[in-house]
Write an enzyme that holds these catalytic residues in place. Structure first.
Site, short mmCIF file in Angstrom:
data_model
loop_
_atom_site.label_atom_id
_atom_site.label_comp_id
_atom_site.label_asym_id
_atom_site.label_seq_id
_atom_site.Cartn_x
_atom_site.Cartn_y
_atom_site.Cartn_z
N ASP A 51 0.84 -1.20 0.00
CA ASP A 51 0.00 0.00 0.00
C ASP A 51 0.88 1.26 0.00
O ASP A 51 0.36 2.38 -0.05
CB ASP A 51 -1.01 -0.01 1.15
CG ASP A 51 -0.34 -0.08 2.51
OD1 ASP A 51 0.89 -0.18 2.58
OD2 ASP A 51 -1.08 -0.03 3.52
N SER A 52 2.21 1.06 -0.01
CA SER A 52 3.12 2.20 -0.26
C SER A 52 2.87 2.75 -1.66
O SER A 52 3.35 3.85 -1.99
CB SER A 52 4.58 1.77 -0.09
OG SER A 52 4.85 0.59 -0.82
N ASP A 90 -1.08 -6.08 -0.29
CA ASP A 90 -1.54 -5.44 0.95
C ASP A 90 -3.05 -5.22 0.93
O ASP A 90 -3.60 -4.69 -0.05
CB ASP A 90 -0.88 -4.07 1.11
CG ASP A 90 0.34 -4.11 2.00
OD1 ASP A 90 0.45 -5.02 2.84
OD2 ASP A 90 1.21 -3.21 1.86
N LYS A 120 -1.43 -9.42 2.65
CA LYS A 120 -0.72 -8.97 3.86
C LYS A 120 -1.59 -7.96 4.57
O LYS A 120 -2.29 -7.18 3.93
CB LYS A 120 0.63 -8.35 3.49
CG LYS A 120 1.36 -7.73 4.68
CD LYS A 120 2.82 -7.44 4.38
CE LYS A 120 3.12 -6.07 3.79
NZ LYS A 120 2.63 -4.93 4.59
N GLU A 122 -1.75 -5.40 8.43
CA GLU A 122 -0.97 -4.86 9.54
C GLU A 122 -1.66 -5.10 10.88
O GLU A 122 -2.88 -4.98 10.98
CB GLU A 122 -0.79 -3.34 9.35
CG GLU A 122 0.02 -2.98 8.12
CD GLU A 122 0.21 -1.46 7.95
OE1 GLU A 122 -0.22 -0.69 8.83
OE2 GLU A 122 0.79 -1.06 6.92
N GLU A 189 8.85 -4.17 10.64
CA GLU A 189 9.32 -2.89 10.10
C GLU A 189 9.88 -2.01 11.20
O GLU A 189 9.22 -1.77 12.22
CB GLU A 189 8.16 -2.18 9.36
CG GLU A 189 8.59 -0.85 8.76
CD GLU A 189 7.60 -0.29 7.74
OE1 GLU A 189 6.62 -0.98 7.39
OE2 GLU A 189 7.83 0.86 7.29
O1 KIV Z 1 3.54 -1.15 1.64
C1 KIV Z 1 4.72 -1.47 1.72
O2 KIV Z 1 5.57 -1.11 0.90
C2 KIV Z 1 5.12 -2.31 2.85
C3 KIV Z 1 6.58 -2.54 3.05
C4 KIV Z 1 7.20 -1.36 3.68
C5 KIV Z 1 6.85 -3.78 3.82
O3 KIV Z 1 4.30 -2.75 3.58
#
Ligand code: KIV
Length: 271
Positions: A51-52, A90, A120, A122, A189
């Site tokens: 989600d980055s 994510d 994934k 969080e 992280e």
């Molecule tokens: O969204 C992302 O890029 C991440 C990484 C920092 C692990 O979750």
């Protein structure tokens, strides 16, 4: 000559085997077809449609605004590019917190519409119910502890997490819970290396670090950061392998100059 075992297709089981034989897992973020094709050809083990994307692809300040539809669109492009890598996607903010049925529906959309391999999400204790429900549909889940950017407004900063004993204990407990719930792997992280090592030794599933030191089972970086497409993000843990910002800017400046001077197109570059 490569010293690592040739793998045709990376699966969640492959990652487990890699941990058992002590082979480090390589993971990078990818958000589009063309980059994913290059990373897959380079034999990256895991591609994370993170989600980055909210930051590096959409220009938002945080990861919160990106939507499930946008994540699915990025993930589908990455999946179309990949022959070998495991693709993890994510679950974006608001698509799984506090409602395990919604979490399951979001994960199913990602698997069905993007044809992803895993999701994934969080958090620890507070998302265990969602993880268990997603797993009932046979969808592999990767956890994410430590600095969890979707909670930035709770933390207030992007500083290193779990430096104090109470938070470190909570993180150890969360890692145990995620393993027991059935996660196939966990991202840690921005936490102290010593704590990350402790987690990696305590649980049997692979632990992938970002700013968590060398004593974990693998490393992940945001591709735009490690390729130097971003210039303004330089945390201590980041190793930049290229300065693509400058390389691309110089190429574009040269192109502009060639167009203006009518150097481009030349005789060979026309019909
Ligand atoms: O969204 C992302 O890029 C991440 C990484 C920092 C692990 O979750």
């Amino acid at each position: 000559m490569s010293t690592y075992k040739e793998i045709k297709k990376v699966t969640t089981h492959t990652l487990q085997e890699m941990k058992l034989r002590g082979e480090k897992i390589s993971m990078l973020t990818a958000y589009d077809y063309s980059m994913a094709k290059i990373f897959d050809a380079a034999k990256i083990d895991v591609l994370l449609v993170g989600d980055s994307a909210s930051n590096v692809m959409h220009g938002h300040e945080t990861t919160l605004p990106i939507t499930l539809d946008e994540m699915i669109s990025h993930a589908a492009s990455v999946i179309r590019a990949v022959d070998r890598s495991l693709v993890v996607v994510d679950l974006p903010f608001g698509s799984y917190q506090g409602n395990s049925k919604e979490a399951l529906n979001s994960a199913i959309r990602i698997m069905k519409e993007a044809e992803a391999h895993a999701v994934k999400l969080e958090g620890g204790l507070e998302v265990v119910e969602s993880i268990k429900r997603i797993l009932t549909a046979g969808i592999p889940v990767m956890g994410h502890l430590g600095l969890t950017p979707q909670s930035i407004y709770k933390f207030g900063t992007y500083e290193v997490r779990a430096k104090e004993e109470a938070e470190a204990d909570r993180l150890l407990n969360d890692a145990r819970l995620l393993e027991e719930a059935g996660c196939f792997s966990i991202v840690l992280e921005k936490i102290p290396s010593k704590l990350a090592k402790q987690v990696g030794e305590m649980i049997k599933i692979p632990v992938i670090g970002i700013g968590a030191g060398p004593d974990v089972d693998g490393q992940v970086l945001v591709s735009h950061d490690m390729l130097g497409i971003n210039k303004d993000f330089s945390p201590k843990f980041l190793r930049r392998y290229l300065s693509l910002y400058d390389v691309i800017k110089e190429a574009v400046e040269q192109y502009i100059s060639d167009v203006k001077s009518v150097d481009f197109p030349n005789e060979k570059e026309q019909y």
